[in-house]
Design a protein around this motif. Structure first.
Motif, PDB file in Angstrom:
ATOM      1  N   GLN A 307       0.835  -1.196   0.000  1.00 29.04           N
ATOM      2  CA  GLN A 307       0.000   0.000   0.000  1.00 29.04           C
ATOM      3  C   GLN A 307       0.875   1.254   0.000  1.00 29.04           C
ATOM      4  O   GLN A 307       0.543   2.261  -0.652  1.00 29.04           O
ATOM      5  N   ILE A 308       1.997   1.146   0.731  1.00 33.55           N
ATOM      6  CA  ILE A 308       2.909   2.300   0.755  1.00 33.55           C
ATOM      7  C   ILE A 308       3.521   2.495  -0.621  1.00 33.55           C
ATOM      8  O   ILE A 308       3.660   3.638  -1.105  1.00 33.55           O
ATOM      9  N   GLU A 309       3.939   1.394  -1.233  1.00 31.15           N
ATOM     10  CA  GLU A 309       4.544   1.489  -2.564  1.00 31.15           C
ATOM     11  C   GLU A 309       3.541   2.081  -3.544  1.00 31.15           C
ATOM     12  O   GLU A 309       3.931   2.735  -4.515  1.00 31.15           O
ATOM     13  N   GLY A 311       1.648   4.509  -2.971  1.00 25.90           N
ATOM     14  CA  GLY A 311       1.451   5.917  -2.660  1.00 25.90           C
ATOM     15  C   GLY A 311       0.273   6.163  -1.762  1.00 25.90           C
ATOM     16  O   GLY A 311      -0.223   7.289  -1.661  1.00 25.90           O
ATOM     17  N   ARG A 312      -0.215   5.147  -1.086  1.00 25.36           N
ATOM     18  CA  ARG A 312      -1.370   5.318  -0.195  1.00 25.36           C
ATOM     19  C   ARG A 312      -0.928   5.166   1.250  1.00 25.36           C
ATOM     20  O   ARG A 312      -1.661   4.625   2.091  1.00 25.36           O
ATOM     21  N   GLY A 313       0.280   5.693   1.555  1.00 26.95           N
ATOM     22  CA  GLY A 313       0.793   5.551   2.909  1.00 26.95           C
ATOM     23  C   GLY A 313       0.024   6.370   3.907  1.00 26.95           C
ATOM     24  O   GLY A 313      -0.088   6.004   5.082  1.00 26.95           O
ATOM     25  N   ALA A 314      -0.517   7.541   3.417  1.00 27.72           N
ATOM     26  CA  ALA A 314      -1.237   8.394   4.355  1.00 27.72           C
ATOM     27  C   ALA A 314      -2.544   7.772   4.828  1.00 27.72           C
ATOM     28  O   ALA A 314      -3.105   8.188   5.844  1.00 27.72           O
ATOM     29  N   SER A 315      -3.037   6.782   4.055  1.00 23.28           N
ATOM     30  CA  SER A 315      -4.322   6.160   4.431  1.00 23.28           C
ATOM     31  C   SER A 315      -4.153   4.883   5.235  1.00 23.28           C
ATOM     32  O   SER A 315      -5.114   4.168   5.462  1.00 23.28           O
ATOM     33  N   LEU A 316      -2.900   4.623   5.632  1.00 23.12           N
ATOM     34  CA  LEU A 316      -2.688   3.420   6.434  1.00 23.12           C
ATOM     35  C   LEU A 316      -3.319   3.581   7.805  1.00 23.12           C
ATOM     36  O   LEU A 316      -3.406   4.692   8.340  1.00 23.12           O
ATOM     37  N   PRO A 317      -3.775   2.455   8.385  1.00 23.60           N
ATOM     38  CA  PRO A 317      -4.401   2.529   9.730  1.00 23.60           C
ATOM     39  C   PRO A 317      -3.440   3.090  10.767  1.00 23.60           C
ATOM     40  O   PRO A 317      -3.870   3.806  11.678  1.00 23.60           O
ATOM     41  N   GLN A 318      -2.158   2.768  10.677  1.00 22.24           N
ATOM     42  CA  GLN A 318      -1.194   3.268  11.656  1.00 22.24           C
ATOM     43  C   GLN A 318      -1.075   4.791  11.579  1.00 22.24           C
ATOM     44  O   GLN A 318      -0.888   5.450  12.617  1.00 22.24           O
ATOM     45  N   VAL A 319      -1.183   5.305  10.311  1.00 25.22           N
ATOM     46  CA  VAL A 319      -1.085   6.755  10.144  1.00 25.22           C
ATOM     47  C   VAL A 319      -2.341   7.417  10.696  1.00 25.22           C
ATOM     48  O   VAL A 319      -2.263   8.434  11.390  1.00 25.22           O
ATOM     49  N   LEU A 320      -3.445   6.847  10.324  1.00 30.89           N
ATOM     50  CA  LEU A 320      -4.699   7.444  10.750  1.00 30.89           C
ATOM     51  C   LEU A 320      -4.894   7.358  12.254  1.00 30.89           C
ATOM     52  O   LEU A 320      -5.553   8.230  12.832  1.00 30.89           O
ATOM     53  N   GLU A 321      -4.340   6.404  12.841  1.00 31.43           N
ATOM     54  CA  GLU A 321      -4.532   6.224  14.282  1.00 31.43           C
ATOM     55  C   GLU A 321      -3.477   6.957  15.089  1.00 31.43           C
ATOM     56  O   GLU A 321      -3.548   6.966  16.320  1.00 31.43           O
ATOM     57  N   SER A 322      -2.465   7.599  14.421  1.00 28.32           N
ATOM     58  CA  SER A 322      -1.415   8.316  15.146  1.00 28.32           C
ATOM     59  C   SER A 322      -1.982   9.627  15.699  1.00 28.32           C
ATOM     60  O   SER A 322      -2.575  10.430  14.967  1.00 28.32           O
ATOM     61  N   SER A 323      -1.808   9.850  16.983  1.00 26.51           N
ATOM     62  CA  SER A 323      -2.366  11.041  17.637  1.00 26.51           C
ATOM     63  C   SER A 323      -1.632  12.327  17.198  1.00 26.51           C
ATOM     64  O   SER A 323      -2.244  13.395  17.062  1.00 26.51           O
ATOM     65  N   GLY A 324      -0.281  12.227  16.947  1.00 33.69           N
ATOM     66  CA  GLY A 324       0.504  13.427  16.529  1.00 33.69           C
ATOM     67  C   GLY A 324       0.068  13.880  15.173  1.00 33.69           C
ATOM     68  O   GLY A 324      -0.111  15.095  14.928  1.00 33.69           O
ATOM     69  N   ILE A 325      -0.069  12.966  14.256  1.00 33.97           N
ATOM     70  CA  ILE A 325      -0.485  13.324  12.910  1.00 33.97           C
ATOM     71  C   ILE A 325      -1.896  13.881  12.942  1.00 33.97           C
ATOM     72  O   ILE A 325      -2.228  14.822  12.204  1.00 33.97           O
ATOM     73  N   GLN A 326      -2.750  13.318  13.789  1.00 38.36           N
ATOM     74  CA  GLN A 326      -4.130  13.832  13.880  1.00 38.36           C
ATOM     75  C   GLN A 326      -4.147  15.271  14.365  1.00 38.36           C
ATOM     76  O   GLN A 326      -4.905  16.111  13.854  1.00 38.36           O
TER      77      GLN A 326
END
Length: 791
Positions: A307-309, A311-326
């Motif tokens: 998924q990262i390859e 170009g959909r890395g921003a939509s990964l569950p780990q990204v979405l669930e990160s409190s800093g990025i939120q």
């Protein structure tokens, strides 16, 4: 012609008589009232006639009384000849085992089995138990028990009367022999029965001694319980001893097998866990589990990397669930909103707008770096998962090689381990059973209890005087009935009028009582005697047998000699003459005539002389003799010819009878007997009718039937029969005749004046002594039937 007043009044029609009202012949029906001997008793041929039974009892009353008396004597003697017996009963309850002990001490109920009671019953009657009872009570040394009095003997009467007892010496018998005798007697007098619908056994013992009866019954129950306890204890001890020996053997075998298993494992380097698995097998199982997890982890991280390859890395569950990025995205969204709000008022080049644009660019840069950090960590996890999977596969291959080598060694190990398991299972089972025997003995209930002990009986149950007397009386009655039946079966003579009607099919026109020869002449001459009254009743019956009333000619005959036919002819001639009729009496017995003696005349000339023409016309007065009785003319038999049948069958005899009928109102013939002689059948064809005299208890039924058959075979008109020599003073089946005739015949004892006064009284009321007597007899018959029917 002189007739009685109203001769047809109250009389049923008879054969040959014209009914006064209908003018036709009336069929014959059995009746007795016409003879003045009472109303007939209707008998039910299909059932038991109580009257017949009663009269049989009265007839044979003395024989029955003697047999009943003998029965009482025999019953008393039998009772005294029997030794009194006493009976005692003890009740014992057989209880089914209520529970059974298992390894976990759980109590399980059991169902009732009828075989348990049958087994207990047979054990109670067994010889082994009897031997135990004999030993406990010392019965083998008790002379009264071994040698009791005879059960049934004549000596018992003297023993009861004088009180002596027969004694025997025990020293004459060996101990073993005495024991066998005691055991045999005990078993013979013992009975054990199951009380219905209960679990109780009734132990009953019978003996001549009431104390023996109760003691032995109680001892049998007690010995049975003791025997069961002994057998149970012995069985438990043997079972416990056997199991203890088996436990020692199995324990030693278990130890040896465990040592062999451990030594082989040490020798081959086999290590087992506590769960029956080798260490290699345990590690192999762990590696397999870890490899499965590593493969799953690699596959999960591989999908994220793909998924990262893309170009959909921003939509990964780990990204979405990160409190800093939120938080950065929230700040960025806030500045973007402010920027758009002010853009409607300010231009993009405005400093404030540029400052907002610079802040937004910085935040976007920070978000990108944060997403890059998360995706980098995912890529690192994926590489680590692949390396871990490769390491686990390498280790698994090594363990599989070790396991293959272990399997070769494990064959012998498994054999040794199986021996250990088997020995251990046997050991644990024996230990459990050994504990079960011990606990079961502790929890065991008593299987048999005595619920009701036997007590000495207060009196003997046998013999019972009342029972023996009742049985003796019953047997006496049965014997009396058999004897009566046999006597009646062998009695082939006539004893009552009913038998004449049933056997000969003839109406009984009269019943003549039995009179002794010494009193015969007196009875015939005395008009008020029983015999005279009976003959007058017979005359009355004969008055209605002819075609015109009185028969013009009458033949009096019988089956055998000495049945009273001559006397009947003699007396009927007098009675018909008393009515004013002209009577001719002919002695047709030309073989042994005796009628002339009754008239006191000679027999020089008579019928035979008329038929042979050996008499002159002037001598007719010597043949037709006037007698001392008014209106009675007598013709004797005359000289005895060599061929009486030829004379009687000649035309002269027919012409003689025709001439006599023209001159006399009635002609009476006294003929020889029918059996063996042809005289009577010849005369029977000539006369208008025949009267058959049948004597009671003399002529056989077959003889009378043969005589009647012979008469009818020649065409004779037999009016009926009269029963002669009937013993009215005896208890016969015809007891009713005697009862109803007593008052009638007692008229002879009354004075002549009383008889005349009674006759006059009857005449005034339009009746006669005969009709009055009939009424008396009808009332007596009704009374007797009422008493027999219980009214």
């Amino acid at each position: 012609m002189i007739m009685l007043n109203n001769p047809n009044q109250g009389r049923p029609p008879v054969p040959g008589q014209m009914h006064p009202s209908h003018g036709e012949m009336a069929p014959y029906a059995p009746w007795y009232n016409a003879q003045g001997y009472g109303t007939p008793f209707e008998e039910d041929d299909d059932g038991i006639n109580p009257l017949a039974l009663l009269l049989y009892l009265l007839k044979y009353r003395w024989m029955i009384a003697i047999l009943l008396g003998l029965g009482l004597v025999v019953g008393t003697m039998v009772t005294w000849m029997q030794t009194p017996q006493y009976r005692a009963t003890a009740q014992m309850e057989i209880m089914v085992p209520a529970a059974k002990v298992f390894q976990d001490l759980e109590l399980m109920s059991q169902s009732t089995d009828s075989r348990l009671y049958q087994t207990a019953r047979e054990k109670l009657k067994s010889r082994s138990l009897a031997q135990r009872v004999v030993f406990e009570l010392g019965l083998a040394d008790n002379v009264k028990f071994i040698f009791p009095a005879p059960q049934f003997a004549l000596s018992n009467i003297f023993a009861r009367a004088f009180g002596y007892e027969t004694s025997k010496n025990l020293e004459d018998f060996e101990p073993e022999q005495r024991e066998r005798m005691a055991v045999g007697r005990l078993i013979g007098n013992l009975s054990v029965d199951l009380i219905r619908n209960t679990s109780l056994l009734a132990i009953t013992y019978t003996d001549q001694n009431p104390l023996f009866a109760s003691q032995i019954a109680n001892q049998i129950a007690a010995s049975y319980i003791d025997q069961g306890v002994d057998q149970t204890s012995e069985t438990s001890d043997l079972a416990r001893q056997f199991m203890q020996e088996q436990v020692v053997q199995i324990r030693q075998r278990l130890q040896d097998s465990e040592k062999a298993l451990v030594n082989y494992a040490k020798q081959e380097g086999i290590t087992v866990t506590g769960s029956e698995m080798s260490l290699i097998a345990a590690n192999l199982q762990d590696i397999n589990n870890a490899l499965s997890k590593a493969v799953q982890e690699r596959l999960d991280t591989g999908r994220l990397v793909q998924q990262i390859e893309a170009g959909r890395g921003a939509s990964l569950p780990q990204v979405l669930e990160s409190s800093g990025i939120q938080k950065l995205n929230e700040r960025l969204a806030e500045l973007s909103g402010v920027y758009q709000q002010k853009r409607s008022l300010l231009k993009p080049d405005f400093p404030e707008m540029r400052q907002l644009q610079a802040q937004m660019t910085e935040l976007e840069k920070q978000v990108g770096e944060a997403v890059k950090v998360v995706t980098s960590s995912i890529r690192i996890s994926h590489e680590e998962a692949k390396a871990k999977e490769a390491d686990l596969r390498t280790k698994l291959a090594e363990l599989e090689a070790d396991q293959s080598a272990f399997q070769d060694k494990n064959i012998q190990y498994t054999i040794l381990k199986r021996d250990v398991d088997s020995n251990r299972s046997q050991y644990e089972s024996l230990i459990g059973k050994l504990n079960e025997v011990g606990v079961g003995s502790a929890l065991k209930r008593e299987s048999t209890v005595i619920t009701d002990a036997a007590v000495p009986p207060g009196g003997p149950f046998s013999p019972r005087m009342s029972t023996n007397l009742a049985i003796a009386l019953m047997l006496s009655m049965v014997l009396a009935a058999a004897i009566i039946y046999l006597l009646e079966l062998l009695n082939n003579t006539f004893s009552n009028p009913d038998q004449i009607e049933s056997e000969l099919k003839l109406p009984v026109l009269g019943i003549l009582p039995l009179v002794e020869d010494a009193n015969m002449e007196q009875q015939l001459n005395e008009q008020q005697s029983a015999l005279s009254e009976a003959y007058r009743s017979l005359r009355t019956s004969l008055q209605f047998t002819g075609t015109d009333g009185n028969p013009r000619s009458l033949l009096v005959t019988s089956s055998e000699p000495s049945e009273g036919k001559s006397t009947t002819s003699f007396k009927l001639a007098q009675d018909f003459a008393s009515l004013g009729l002209r009577v001719l009496l002919i002695d047709a017995d030309m073989r042994k005539p005796n009628l002339h003696a009754k008239f006191g005349t000679d027999n020089v000339v008579g019928l035979s002389n008329l038929l042979t023409n050996t008499v002159l016309k002037g001598d007719l007065k010597k043949i037709f003799r006037t007698t001392r009785f008014p209106n009675v003319t007598f013709v004797s038999a005359g000289t005895i010819p060599p061929n009486p049948p030829d004379l009687l069958s000649s035309p002269k005899m027919a012409r003689l009878l025709q001439a006599c009928n023209e001159r006399y109102d009635i002609v009476i013939f006294d003929s020889p007997p029918v059996i063996g002689i042809s005289d009577s059948p010849i005369l029977a064809r000539l006369v208008e009718g025949t009267l058959l005299v049948v004597s009671a208890h003399q002529v056989t039924r077959k003889g009378a039937a043969a005589a009647l058959k012979r008469l009818k075979s020649v065409g004779a008109n037999v009016f009926g029969a009269t029963l002669s020599k009937f013993a009215i003073n005896k208890f016969e089946y015809a007891y009713a005749y005697r009862y109803m005739s007593e008052g009638y015949y007692s008229l002879s004892d009354e004075s002549g004046n009383a008889a005349a006064a009674t006759a006059g009284k009857n005449h005034v009321h339009g009746s006669n002594p005969i009709e009055t007597t009939r009424a008396r007899m009808r009332r007596a018959g009704d009374f007797l039937r009422g008493r027999l029917n219980g009214d």
